[in-house]
Design a protein around this motif. Sequence first.
Motif, PDB file in Angstrom:
ATOM      1  N   UNK A  17       0.759  -1.163   0.090  1.00 43.43           N
ATOM      2  CA  UNK A  17       0.283  -0.023   0.046  1.00 43.43           C
ATOM      3  C   UNK A  17       0.881   1.203  -0.102  1.00 43.43           C
ATOM      4  N   UNK A  18       0.342   2.427  -0.397  1.00 44.01           N
ATOM      5  CA  UNK A  18      -0.957   2.542  -1.165  1.00 44.01           C
ATOM      6  C   UNK A  18      -1.060   2.071  -2.416  1.00 44.01           C
ATOM      7  N   UNK A  19      -2.350   1.245  -2.775  1.00 43.56           N
ATOM      8  CA  UNK A  19      -2.264   0.489  -3.979  1.00 43.56           C
ATOM      9  C   UNK A  19      -3.407   1.316  -4.821  1.00 43.56           C
ATOM     10  N   UNK A  20      -3.009   1.434  -6.075  1.00 45.26           N
ATOM     11  CA  UNK A  20      -3.573   2.092  -6.884  1.00 45.26           C
ATOM     12  C   UNK A  20      -4.864   1.469  -7.371  1.00 45.26           C
ATOM     13  N   UNK A  21      -6.199   2.161  -7.831  1.00 48.81           N
ATOM     14  CA  UNK A  21      -7.229   1.268  -8.100  1.00 48.81           C
ATOM     15  C   UNK A  21      -7.192   0.852  -9.360  1.00 48.81           C
ATOM     16  N   UNK A  22      -7.536  -0.573  -9.352  1.00 52.39           N
ATOM     17  CA  UNK A  22      -7.270  -1.605 -10.584  1.00 52.39           C
ATOM     18  C   UNK A  22      -8.474  -1.070 -11.352  1.00 52.39           C
ATOM     19  N   UNK A  23      -8.441  -0.965 -12.770  1.00 52.59           N
ATOM     20  CA  UNK A  23      -9.566  -0.751 -13.627  1.00 52.59           C
ATOM     21  C   UNK A  23      -9.520  -1.888 -14.548  1.00 52.59           C
ATOM     22  N   UNK A  24     -10.773  -2.204 -15.196  1.00 48.45           N
ATOM     23  CA  UNK A  24     -10.858  -3.479 -16.236  1.00 48.45           C
ATOM     24  C   UNK A  24      -9.558  -3.013 -17.101  1.00 48.45           C
ATOM     25  N   UNK A  25      -9.152  -4.200 -17.570  1.00 44.26           N
ATOM     26  CA  UNK A  25      -8.203  -4.195 -18.549  1.00 44.26           C
ATOM     27  C   UNK A  25      -6.598  -3.955 -17.823  1.00 44.26           C
ATOM     28  N   UNK A  26      -6.654  -3.452 -16.618  1.00 45.23           N
ATOM     29  CA  UNK A  26      -5.185  -2.921 -16.273  1.00 45.23           C
ATOM     30  C   UNK A  26      -4.413  -4.228 -15.944  1.00 45.23           C
ATOM     31  N   UNK A  27      -3.129  -3.885 -15.721  1.00 43.89           N
ATOM     32  CA  UNK A  27      -2.293  -5.149 -15.548  1.00 43.89           C
ATOM     33  C   UNK A  27      -1.752  -5.130 -14.161  1.00 43.89           C
ATOM     34  N   UNK A  28      -2.177  -6.174 -13.336  1.00 46.53           N
ATOM     35  CA  UNK A  28      -1.951  -6.500 -11.978  1.00 46.53           C
ATOM     36  C   UNK A  28      -0.463  -6.478 -11.553  1.00 46.53           C
ATOM     37  N   UNK A  29       0.121  -7.029 -12.441  1.00 44.02           N
ATOM     38  CA  UNK A  29       1.482  -7.247 -12.083  1.00 44.02           C
ATOM     39  C   UNK A  29       2.228  -5.834 -12.135  1.00 44.02           C
TER      40      UNK A  29
END
Lengths: 259, 259
Positions: A17-29
Amino acid sequence: MTTAPSPTSGFSAFALEPFPEVRPGDDVASAINDVLSRTGTALLDGDVVVVASKVVSIAEKRYVDLADVIPSVEALDLSARTGKPAAVVQLILEHSTEHFLATERGPIIARHHLGHLLTSAGIDRAGDEGAWLLPVDPDASARALRDALVTHTGADIAVVIADSDGRADRRGATCISIGAAGVAPLRLTEHGGKRQEETFTDMIAAAAAIVLGQRGRGVPAAVLRGVGYVPSDVGVAEMLHHAPTTRAATPGKPSPSGV
Amino acid sequence: MTTAPSPTSGFSAFALEPFPEVRPGDDVASAINDVLSRTGTALLDGDVVVVASKVVSIAEKRYVDLADVIPSVEALDLSARTGKPAAVVQLILEHSTEHFLATERGPIIARHHLGHLLTSAGIDRAGDEGAWLLPVDPDASARALRDALVTHTGADIAVVIADSDGRADRRGATCISIGAAGVAPLRLTEHGGKRQEETFTDMIAAAAAIVLGQRGRGVPAAVLRGVGYVPSDVGVAEMLHHAPTTRAATPGKPSPSGV
Protein backbone atom coordinates in the motif's frame (compact mmCIF):
# COMPACT_ATOMS: atom_id res chain seq x y z
CA MET A 1 5.80 -35.07 -5.49
CA THR A 2 7.31 -33.90 -2.23
CA THR A 3 5.00 -31.66 -0.26
CA ALA A 4 6.92 -31.42 3.02
CA PRO A 5 8.56 -28.00 3.05
CA SER A 6 11.18 -26.85 5.51
CA PRO A 7 9.42 -26.05 8.80
CA THR A 8 8.24 -22.51 9.39
CA SER A 9 9.11 -21.12 12.82
CA GLY A 10 7.92 -17.66 12.02
CA PHE A 11 6.90 -15.34 9.23
CA SER A 12 5.78 -11.80 8.62
CA ALA A 13 3.00 -10.28 6.55
CA PHE A 14 2.67 -6.79 5.14
CA ALA A 15 0.28 -4.87 2.91
CA LEU A 16 1.32 -3.51 -0.47
CA GLU A 17 0.00 0.00 0.00
CA PRO A 18 -1.01 2.51 -1.07
CA PHE A 19 -2.36 0.42 -3.96
CA PRO A 20 -3.78 2.17 -7.06
CA GLU A 21 -7.37 1.55 -8.10
CA VAL A 22 -7.39 -1.33 -10.58
CA ARG A 23 -9.57 -0.77 -13.65
CA PRO A 24 -10.84 -3.24 -16.24
CA GLY A 25 -7.98 -4.27 -18.52
CA ASP A 26 -5.26 -3.06 -16.12
CA ASP A 27 -2.19 -5.22 -15.55
CA VAL A 28 -2.04 -6.39 -11.92
CA ALA A 29 1.68 -7.27 -12.09
CA SER A 30 2.49 -3.71 -13.23
CA ALA A 31 0.33 -2.26 -10.46
CA ILE A 32 2.17 -4.38 -7.87
CA ASN A 33 5.51 -3.43 -9.36
CA ASP A 34 4.59 0.25 -9.19
CA VAL A 35 3.72 -0.07 -5.49
CA LEU A 36 7.02 -1.86 -4.84
CA SER A 37 8.95 0.88 -6.65
CA ARG A 38 7.10 3.77 -5.00
CA THR A 39 7.49 2.32 -1.49
CA GLY A 40 11.06 1.12 -1.99
CA THR A 41 10.02 -2.43 -1.19
CA ALA A 42 11.96 -5.37 -2.65
CA LEU A 43 10.44 -8.81 -3.06
CA LEU A 44 12.74 -11.56 -1.77
CA ASP A 45 13.14 -15.16 -2.87
CA GLY A 46 10.48 -17.24 -1.10
CA ASP A 47 7.98 -14.39 -0.63
CA VAL A 48 4.34 -15.24 -1.25
CA VAL A 49 2.34 -12.46 -2.91
CA VAL A 50 -1.37 -12.78 -2.10
CA VAL A 51 -3.83 -10.94 -4.31
CA ALA A 52 -7.59 -10.54 -3.81
CA SER A 53 -9.51 -12.33 -6.57
CA LYS A 54 -11.64 -9.23 -7.06
CA VAL A 55 -8.81 -7.21 -8.62
CA VAL A 56 -7.93 -10.15 -10.87
CA SER A 57 -11.59 -10.26 -11.96
CA ILE A 58 -11.53 -6.52 -12.63
CA ALA A 59 -8.28 -6.73 -14.58
CA GLU A 60 -9.74 -9.62 -16.59
CA LYS A 61 -12.90 -7.59 -17.31
CA ARG A 62 -15.16 -10.18 -15.71
CA TYR A 63 -17.95 -7.63 -15.25
CA VAL A 64 -21.49 -8.59 -16.15
CA ASP A 65 -24.24 -6.03 -16.61
CA LEU A 66 -27.26 -7.50 -14.81
CA ALA A 67 -29.59 -5.89 -17.39
CA ASP A 68 -28.14 -8.30 -19.96
CA VAL A 69 -28.98 -11.39 -17.90
CA ILE A 70 -32.22 -13.22 -18.67
CA PRO A 71 -33.35 -15.23 -15.61
CA SER A 72 -34.64 -18.75 -16.21
CA VAL A 73 -37.76 -20.11 -14.52
CA GLU A 74 -35.51 -21.84 -11.97
CA ALA A 75 -33.69 -18.58 -11.25
CA LEU A 76 -36.98 -16.73 -10.78
CA ASP A 77 -38.17 -19.39 -8.37
CA LEU A 78 -34.92 -19.40 -6.38
CA SER A 79 -34.94 -15.60 -6.37
CA ALA A 80 -38.44 -15.57 -4.86
CA ARG A 81 -37.37 -18.01 -2.15
CA THR A 82 -34.08 -16.30 -1.23
CA GLY A 83 -34.82 -12.64 -1.93
CA LYS A 84 -31.71 -12.48 -4.12
CA PRO A 85 -32.10 -10.58 -7.44
CA ALA A 86 -33.14 -12.99 -10.21
CA ALA A 87 -30.31 -11.90 -12.51
CA VAL A 88 -27.73 -12.66 -9.81
CA VAL A 89 -29.34 -16.05 -9.16
CA GLN A 90 -29.21 -16.75 -12.89
CA LEU A 91 -25.45 -16.02 -12.91
CA ILE A 92 -24.97 -18.33 -9.91
CA LEU A 93 -26.81 -21.14 -11.72
CA GLU A 94 -24.86 -20.57 -14.94
CA HIS A 95 -21.50 -20.75 -13.22
CA SER A 96 -22.13 -23.78 -11.03
CA THR A 97 -22.84 -27.48 -11.37
CA GLU A 98 -24.94 -27.90 -8.21
CA HIS A 99 -26.27 -25.77 -5.37
CA PHE A 100 -28.13 -25.84 -2.09
CA LEU A 101 -29.49 -23.34 0.40
CA ALA A 102 -27.63 -23.06 3.72
CA THR A 103 -30.96 -22.20 5.37
CA GLU A 104 -34.46 -21.96 3.90
CA ARG A 105 -33.80 -18.36 2.82
CA GLY A 106 -30.20 -18.77 1.71
CA PRO A 107 -27.37 -18.06 1.20
CA ILE A 108 -27.04 -20.11 -1.99
CA ILE A 109 -24.00 -22.36 -1.73
CA ALA A 110 -22.94 -23.52 -5.18
CA ARG A 111 -20.27 -25.70 -6.73
CA HIS A 112 -18.51 -23.39 -9.17
CA HIS A 113 -17.48 -24.95 -12.49
CA LEU A 114 -13.90 -24.63 -11.19
CA GLY A 115 -14.76 -27.13 -8.42
CA HIS A 116 -14.94 -24.75 -5.44
CA LEU A 117 -17.99 -24.81 -3.19
CA LEU A 118 -18.67 -21.10 -2.72
CA THR A 119 -21.34 -18.78 -1.39
CA SER A 120 -23.18 -17.44 -4.49
CA ALA A 121 -20.71 -19.41 -6.64
CA GLY A 122 -18.21 -16.62 -6.00
CA ILE A 123 -20.38 -14.03 -7.78
CA ASP A 124 -19.61 -10.62 -6.31
CA ARG A 125 -22.15 -7.80 -6.58
CA ALA A 126 -20.99 -4.57 -8.22
CA GLY A 127 -23.58 -2.08 -6.99
CA ASP A 128 -27.18 -2.67 -8.09
CA GLU A 129 -26.42 -2.94 -11.81
CA GLY A 130 -23.59 -5.40 -12.14
CA ALA A 131 -21.65 -8.35 -10.83
CA TRP A 132 -18.09 -9.63 -10.94
CA LEU A 133 -17.46 -13.23 -11.93
CA LEU A 134 -14.45 -15.21 -10.68
CA PRO A 135 -11.32 -15.07 -12.83
CA VAL A 136 -11.67 -17.47 -15.79
CA ASP A 137 -8.88 -19.76 -14.54
CA PRO A 138 -7.43 -18.49 -11.24
CA ASP A 139 -4.48 -20.93 -11.33
CA ALA A 140 -3.57 -19.65 -14.79
CA SER A 141 -3.99 -16.04 -13.60
CA ALA A 142 -1.66 -16.83 -10.68
CA ARG A 143 0.93 -18.36 -13.03
CA ALA A 144 0.83 -15.35 -15.35
CA LEU A 145 1.10 -12.94 -12.42
CA ARG A 146 3.96 -14.94 -10.93
CA ASP A 147 5.85 -15.02 -14.26
CA ALA A 148 5.46 -11.27 -14.67
CA LEU A 149 6.55 -10.51 -11.09
CA VAL A 150 9.58 -12.80 -11.38
CA THR A 151 10.53 -10.96 -14.57
CA HIS A 152 9.91 -7.54 -13.00
CA THR A 153 11.65 -8.18 -9.68
CA GLY A 154 14.10 -11.03 -10.28
CA ALA A 155 12.84 -12.69 -7.08
CA ASP A 156 11.68 -16.32 -7.03
CA ILE A 157 8.27 -15.73 -5.46
CA ALA A 158 4.92 -17.54 -5.28
CA VAL A 159 1.44 -16.13 -5.92
CA VAL A 160 -1.86 -16.99 -4.23
CA ILE A 161 -5.22 -15.60 -5.35
CA ALA A 162 -7.57 -15.23 -2.37
CA ASP A 163 -11.34 -15.09 -2.28
CA SER A 164 -13.77 -14.59 0.57
CA ASP A 165 -16.25 -17.31 1.46
CA GLY A 166 -18.56 -18.22 4.31
CA ARG A 167 -18.88 -21.26 6.54
CA ALA A 168 -22.21 -22.96 7.12
CA ASP A 169 -21.86 -22.81 10.91
CA ARG A 170 -20.95 -19.18 11.44
CA ARG A 171 -21.57 -15.56 10.55
CA GLY A 172 -18.95 -13.67 8.60
CA ALA A 173 -16.69 -14.32 5.65
CA THR A 174 -13.41 -16.14 5.83
CA CYS A 175 -10.77 -16.23 3.10
CA ILE A 176 -9.61 -19.16 0.98
CA SER A 177 -7.32 -19.66 -2.00
CA ILE A 178 -8.80 -20.13 -5.48
CA GLY A 179 -5.56 -19.90 -7.43
CA ALA A 180 -1.88 -20.49 -6.80
CA ALA A 181 1.44 -20.61 -8.62
CA GLY A 182 4.91 -21.43 -7.35
CA VAL A 183 3.59 -23.01 -4.12
CA ALA A 184 2.11 -26.48 -3.56
CA PRO A 185 -1.50 -26.00 -2.38
CA LEU A 186 -1.37 -28.89 0.11
CA ARG A 187 1.22 -29.28 2.87
CA LEU A 188 2.00 -32.83 3.89
CA THR A 189 3.70 -33.61 7.17
CA GLU A 190 4.34 -37.03 8.68
CA HIS A 191 5.40 -38.10 12.13
CA GLY A 192 5.31 -41.45 13.90
CA GLY A 193 3.25 -43.00 11.13
CA LYS A 194 0.61 -40.26 11.30
CA ARG A 195 0.16 -38.24 8.17
CA GLN A 196 -1.41 -34.85 7.91
CA GLU A 197 -2.47 -33.04 4.78
CA GLU A 198 -3.31 -29.37 5.13
CA THR A 199 -4.95 -26.81 2.87
CA PHE A 200 -1.79 -24.75 2.97
CA THR A 201 -2.65 -22.05 0.42
CA ASP A 202 -5.96 -21.53 2.26
CA MET A 203 -3.98 -20.80 5.43
CA ILE A 204 -1.82 -18.39 3.44
CA ALA A 205 -4.93 -16.67 2.05
CA ALA A 206 -6.47 -16.39 5.55
CA ALA A 207 -3.25 -15.00 7.01
CA ALA A 208 -3.07 -12.39 4.24
CA ALA A 209 -6.74 -11.58 4.82
CA ILE A 210 -5.85 -10.19 8.25
CA VAL A 211 -4.18 -7.42 6.23
CA LEU A 212 -6.35 -7.45 3.10
CA GLY A 213 -9.87 -7.96 4.33
CA GLN A 214 -10.69 -4.53 5.54
CA ARG A 215 -13.25 -3.02 3.25
CA GLY A 216 -12.46 0.52 2.31
CA ARG A 217 -8.73 0.34 2.84
CA GLY A 218 -8.12 -0.43 -0.81
CA VAL A 219 -5.38 -2.95 -0.15
CA PRO A 220 -5.87 -5.88 -2.53
CA ALA A 221 -2.34 -7.31 -2.22
CA ALA A 222 -0.10 -8.45 0.62
CA VAL A 223 3.19 -10.27 1.01
CA LEU A 224 3.97 -13.17 3.36
CA ARG A 225 7.68 -13.47 4.07
CA GLY A 226 9.46 -16.39 5.72
CA VAL A 227 6.90 -19.11 5.04
CA GLY A 228 8.49 -22.46 4.15
CA TYR A 229 6.81 -24.06 1.15
CA VAL A 230 7.30 -26.56 -1.63
CA PRO A 231 7.56 -24.86 -5.04
CA SER A 232 4.95 -26.24 -7.43
CA ASP A 233 2.73 -25.07 -10.24
CA VAL A 234 0.01 -27.71 -9.85
CA GLY A 235 -2.37 -24.99 -8.67
CA VAL A 236 -5.25 -24.96 -6.21
CA ALA A 237 -7.28 -27.21 -8.53
CA GLU A 238 -5.03 -30.04 -7.26
CA MET A 239 -6.59 -30.00 -3.81
CA LEU A 240 -10.20 -30.02 -4.93
CA HIS A 241 -12.41 -33.09 -4.77
CA HIS A 242 -14.17 -31.95 -7.92
CA ALA A 243 -12.09 -31.28 -10.99
CA PRO A 244 -13.08 -28.25 -13.06
CA THR A 245 -15.89 -28.99 -15.50
CA THR A 246 -16.47 -27.54 -18.93
CA ARG A 247 -16.61 -23.79 -18.67
CA ALA A 248 -19.87 -22.01 -18.05
CA ALA A 249 -22.06 -20.79 -20.85
CA THR A 250 -21.98 -17.18 -21.97
CA PRO A 251 -23.39 -14.95 -19.25
CA GLY A 252 -27.00 -14.11 -19.96
CA LYS A 253 -27.78 -17.43 -21.63
CA PRO A 254 -28.92 -20.56 -19.82
CA SER A 255 -26.07 -23.02 -19.38
CA PRO A 256 -26.07 -26.20 -21.47
CA SER A 257 -26.58 -28.34 -18.37
CA GLY A 258 -29.83 -26.57 -17.70
CA VAL A 259 -28.98 -25.73 -14.10
CA MET B 1 -20.28 -3.15 20.49
CA THR B 2 -17.55 -1.74 18.29
CA THR B 3 -15.88 -4.34 16.11
CA ALA B 4 -13.82 -2.13 13.82
CA PRO B 5 -10.23 -2.36 15.05
CA SER B 6 -7.39 -0.14 13.95
CA PRO B 7 -6.26 -1.32 10.50
CA THR B 8 -3.48 -3.90 10.30
CA SER B 9 -0.78 -3.06 7.75
CA GLY B 10 1.45 -5.89 8.81
CA PHE B 11 2.08 -8.45 11.51
CA SER B 12 4.49 -11.21 12.44
CA ALA B 13 3.99 -14.74 13.72
CA PHE B 14 6.38 -16.98 15.62
CA ALA B 15 6.32 -20.37 17.27
CA LEU B 16 6.74 -20.84 21.01
CA GLU B 17 9.40 -23.53 20.85
CA PRO B 18 10.79 -25.82 22.01
CA PHE B 19 7.49 -26.60 23.75
CA PRO B 20 7.39 -29.27 26.48
CA GLU B 21 5.09 -32.28 26.06
CA VAL B 22 1.77 -31.48 27.71
CA ARG B 23 0.36 -34.28 29.91
CA PRO B 24 -3.14 -34.72 31.33
CA GLY B 25 -3.67 -32.26 34.16
CA ASP B 26 -0.78 -29.99 33.16
CA ASP B 27 -1.24 -26.24 33.22
CA VAL B 28 -0.95 -24.79 29.71
CA ALA B 29 -0.32 -21.25 30.95
CA SER B 30 2.65 -22.45 33.02
CA ALA B 31 4.00 -24.40 30.06
CA ILE B 32 3.78 -21.29 27.86
CA ASN B 33 5.36 -19.17 30.58
CA ASP B 34 8.24 -21.66 30.88
CA VAL B 35 8.90 -21.47 27.13
CA LEU B 36 8.84 -17.66 27.28
CA SER B 37 11.34 -17.68 30.18
CA ARG B 38 13.66 -20.26 28.65
CA THR B 39 13.76 -18.52 25.28
CA GLY B 40 13.95 -15.01 26.69
CA THR B 41 10.77 -14.06 24.86
CA ALA B 42 8.52 -11.32 26.23
CA LEU B 43 4.85 -11.07 25.36
CA LEU B 44 3.82 -7.55 24.40
CA ASP B 45 0.50 -5.75 24.77
CA GLY B 46 -1.69 -6.66 21.80
CA ASP B 47 -0.06 -10.03 21.11
CA VAL B 48 -2.40 -12.89 20.26
CA VAL B 49 -1.37 -16.26 21.68
CA VAL B 50 -2.79 -19.12 19.60
CA VAL B 51 -2.94 -22.57 21.16
CA ALA B 52 -3.87 -25.88 19.51
CA SER B 53 -7.09 -27.26 21.01
CA LYS B 54 -5.41 -30.67 21.37
CA VAL B 55 -3.13 -29.52 24.20
CA VAL B 56 -6.08 -27.85 25.93
CA SER B 57 -7.97 -31.17 25.66
CA ILE B 58 -4.97 -33.02 27.09
CA ALA B 59 -4.56 -30.54 29.94
CA GLU B 60 -8.28 -30.85 30.67
CA LYS B 61 -8.04 -34.68 30.67
CA ARG B 62 -10.58 -35.03 27.88
CA TYR B 63 -9.31 -38.54 27.04
CA VAL B 64 -11.82 -41.31 26.47
CA ASP B 65 -10.85 -44.99 26.50
CA LEU B 66 -12.66 -46.49 23.50
CA ALA B 67 -13.07 -49.80 25.41
CA ASP B 68 -15.46 -47.95 27.74
CA VAL B 69 -17.71 -46.77 24.92
CA ILE B 70 -20.81 -48.85 24.10
CA PRO B 71 -21.92 -48.23 20.53
CA SER B 72 -25.63 -47.78 19.88
CA VAL B 73 -27.43 -49.45 16.97
CA GLU B 74 -27.17 -46.17 15.06
CA ALA B 75 -23.42 -45.99 15.71
CA LEU B 76 -22.95 -49.60 14.54
CA ASP B 77 -24.86 -48.85 11.35
CA LEU B 78 -22.94 -45.63 10.66
CA SER B 79 -19.69 -47.46 11.44
CA ALA B 80 -20.50 -50.14 8.89
CA ARG B 81 -21.25 -47.51 6.25
CA THR B 82 -18.22 -45.32 6.87
CA GLY B 83 -15.57 -47.82 8.05
CA LYS B 84 -14.99 -45.68 11.14
CA PRO B 85 -14.66 -47.60 14.46
CA ALA B 86 -18.07 -47.95 16.13
CA ALA B 87 -16.81 -46.53 19.44
CA VAL B 88 -15.55 -43.38 17.68
CA VAL B 89 -18.84 -43.04 15.82
CA GLN B 90 -20.68 -43.37 19.14
CA LEU B 91 -18.61 -40.52 20.58
CA ILE B 92 -19.37 -38.39 17.52
CA LEU B 93 -23.11 -39.01 17.96
CA GLU B 94 -22.98 -38.30 21.69
CA HIS B 95 -21.24 -34.96 21.22
CA SER B 96 -23.32 -33.62 18.38
CA THR B 97 -26.88 -32.57 17.65
CA GLU B 98 -26.98 -33.49 13.96
CA HIS B 99 -24.70 -35.03 11.36
CA PHE B 100 -24.36 -35.89 7.69
CA LEU B 101 -21.87 -37.69 5.48
CA ALA B 102 -19.78 -35.53 3.16
CA THR B 103 -19.77 -38.44 0.68
CA GLU B 104 -21.42 -41.87 0.87
CA ARG B 105 -18.44 -43.21 2.87
CA GLY B 106 -17.83 -40.18 5.02
CA PRO B 107 -16.28 -38.22 6.59
CA ILE B 108 -18.98 -37.64 9.19
CA ILE B 109 -19.64 -33.91 9.53
CA ALA B 110 -21.39 -33.20 12.80
CA ARG B 111 -22.77 -30.20 14.66
CA HIS B 112 -20.96 -30.31 17.99
CA HIS B 113 -23.02 -29.39 21.05
CA LEU B 114 -20.91 -26.22 21.16
CA GLY B 115 -22.44 -25.17 17.80
CA HIS B 116 -19.45 -25.83 15.50
CA LEU B 117 -19.93 -27.93 12.38
CA LEU B 118 -16.84 -30.15 12.50
CA THR B 119 -15.43 -33.25 10.88
CA SER B 120 -16.06 -36.12 13.37
CA ALA B 121 -17.54 -33.53 15.78
CA GLY B 122 -13.95 -32.57 16.59
CA ILE B 123 -13.19 -36.03 18.05
CA ASP B 124 -9.45 -36.66 17.67
CA ARG B 125 -8.12 -40.23 17.65
CA ALA B 126 -5.45 -41.10 20.23
CA GLY B 127 -3.91 -44.23 18.77
CA ASP B 128 -6.18 -47.28 18.41
CA GLU B 129 -7.40 -47.27 22.00
CA GLY B 130 -8.53 -43.77 22.77
CA ALA B 131 -9.84 -40.45 21.62
CA TRP B 132 -9.62 -36.81 22.65
CA LEU B 133 -12.78 -34.80 23.01
CA LEU B 134 -12.88 -31.03 22.47
CA PRO B 135 -12.28 -28.86 25.53
CA VAL B 136 -15.48 -28.64 27.62
CA ASP B 137 -15.94 -24.92 26.94
CA PRO B 138 -13.17 -23.56 24.69
CA ASP B 139 -14.14 -19.93 25.26
CA ALA B 140 -13.88 -20.46 29.01
CA SER B 141 -10.54 -22.27 28.53
CA ALA B 142 -9.32 -19.30 26.51
CA ARG B 143 -10.44 -16.85 29.20
CA ALA B 144 -8.68 -18.84 31.95
CA LEU B 145 -5.53 -19.11 29.86
CA ARG B 146 -5.62 -15.42 29.06
CA ASP B 147 -6.10 -14.45 32.72
CA ALA B 148 -3.18 -16.65 33.77
CA LEU B 149 -0.89 -15.32 31.02
CA VAL B 150 -1.77 -11.70 31.81
CA THR B 151 -0.92 -12.42 35.46
CA HIS B 152 2.31 -14.23 34.52
CA THR B 153 3.57 -11.74 31.96
CA GLY B 154 1.87 -8.44 32.74
CA ALA B 155 1.07 -8.06 29.04
CA ASP B 156 -2.46 -7.31 27.83
CA ILE B 157 -2.74 -10.17 25.34
CA ALA B 158 -5.53 -12.16 23.67
CA VAL B 159 -5.88 -15.94 23.35
CA VAL B 160 -7.32 -18.01 20.50
CA ILE B 161 -7.81 -21.78 20.66
CA ALA B 162 -7.39 -23.35 17.21
CA ASP B 163 -8.70 -26.63 15.87
CA SER B 164 -8.23 -28.34 12.53
CA ASP B 165 -11.21 -29.01 10.31
CA GLY B 166 -11.91 -29.94 6.72
CA ARG B 167 -13.87 -28.31 3.94
CA ALA B 168 -16.42 -30.23 1.89
CA ASP B 169 -14.88 -29.21 -1.42
CA ARG B 170 -11.22 -30.02 -0.83
CA ARG B 171 -8.67 -32.45 0.53
CA GLY B 172 -6.69 -31.50 3.61
CA ALA B 173 -7.38 -29.90 6.94
CA THR B 174 -7.62 -26.21 7.51
CA CYS B 175 -7.61 -24.47 10.89
CA ILE B 176 -10.39 -22.54 12.61
CA SER B 177 -10.97 -20.98 16.02
CA ILE B 178 -13.13 -22.75 18.59
CA GLY B 179 -12.34 -20.50 21.54
CA ALA B 180 -11.20 -16.92 22.10
CA ALA B 181 -10.66 -14.41 24.88
CA GLY B 182 -9.59 -10.79 24.72
CA VAL B 183 -10.33 -10.49 21.01
CA ALA B 184 -13.68 -10.01 19.24
CA PRO B 185 -14.26 -13.07 17.01
CA LEU B 186 -15.83 -11.08 14.18
CA ARG B 187 -14.24 -8.09 12.44
CA LEU B 188 -16.62 -5.55 11.04
CA THR B 189 -15.54 -3.02 8.44
CA GLU B 190 -17.69 -0.54 6.57
CA HIS B 191 -17.00 1.60 3.52
CA GLY B 192 -19.29 3.52 1.22
CA GLY B 193 -22.36 1.88 2.71
CA LYS B 194 -20.97 -1.63 2.21
CA ARG B 195 -20.50 -3.66 5.36
CA GLN B 196 -18.29 -6.67 5.75
CA GLU B 197 -18.22 -9.08 8.65
CA GLU B 198 -15.29 -11.45 8.79
CA THR B 199 -14.49 -14.55 10.87
CA PHE B 200 -11.48 -12.77 12.28
CA THR B 201 -10.38 -15.32 14.89
CA ASP B 202 -10.59 -18.03 12.18
CA MET B 203 -8.11 -16.00 10.13
CA ILE B 204 -5.88 -15.70 13.19
CA ALA B 205 -6.09 -19.47 13.76
CA ALA B 206 -5.25 -20.18 10.11
CA ALA B 207 -2.31 -17.77 10.15
CA ALA B 208 -0.95 -19.42 13.30
CA ALA B 209 -1.47 -22.84 11.70
CA ILE B 210 1.22 -22.00 9.15
CA VAL B 211 3.55 -22.30 12.15
CA LEU B 212 1.62 -24.82 14.26
CA GLY B 213 0.22 -27.30 11.82
CA GLN B 214 3.28 -29.37 11.15
CA ARG B 215 2.78 -32.76 12.72
CA GLY B 216 5.84 -33.94 14.59
CA ARG B 217 7.30 -30.54 15.33
CA GLY B 218 5.63 -30.43 18.72
CA VAL B 219 4.74 -26.77 18.51
CA PRO B 220 1.22 -26.31 19.90
CA ALA B 221 1.46 -22.56 20.52
CA ALA B 222 2.33 -19.50 18.47
CA VAL B 223 2.18 -15.74 18.84
CA LEU B 224 0.80 -13.23 16.35
CA ARG B 225 2.22 -9.74 16.88
CA GLY B 226 0.97 -6.51 15.38
CA VAL B 227 -2.58 -7.55 14.56
CA GLY B 228 -5.13 -4.81 15.22
CA TYR B 229 -8.19 -6.13 17.03
CA VAL B 230 -11.08 -5.11 19.24
CA PRO B 231 -10.70 -6.41 22.81
CA SER B 232 -13.70 -8.50 23.82
CA ASP B 233 -14.52 -11.57 25.86
CA VAL B 234 -17.69 -12.56 24.01
CA GLY B 235 -15.90 -15.64 22.71
CA VAL B 236 -16.14 -17.59 19.46
CA ALA B 237 -19.64 -18.75 20.42
CA GLU B 238 -20.77 -15.22 19.44
CA MET B 239 -20.14 -15.83 15.75
CA LEU B 240 -21.95 -19.17 15.54
CA HIS B 241 -25.39 -19.57 14.00
CA HIS B 242 -26.17 -22.28 16.52
CA ALA B 243 -25.84 -21.47 20.21
CA PRO B 244 -24.32 -24.20 22.38
CA THR B 245 -26.90 -26.77 23.50
CA THR B 246 -27.06 -28.65 26.76
CA ARG B 247 -23.80 -30.49 27.23
CA ALA B 248 -23.36 -34.00 25.92
CA ALA B 249 -24.13 -37.05 27.99
CA THR B 250 -21.40 -38.94 29.78
CA PRO B 251 -19.13 -40.68 27.26
CA GLY B 252 -20.13 -44.29 26.84
CA LYS B 253 -23.81 -43.70 27.44
CA PRO B 254 -26.32 -42.73 24.80
CA SER B 255 -27.08 -39.02 24.92
CA PRO B 256 -30.51 -37.89 26.16
CA SER B 257 -31.42 -36.61 22.71
CA GLY B 258 -31.09 -40.09 21.32
CA VAL B 259 -28.67 -39.13 18.56
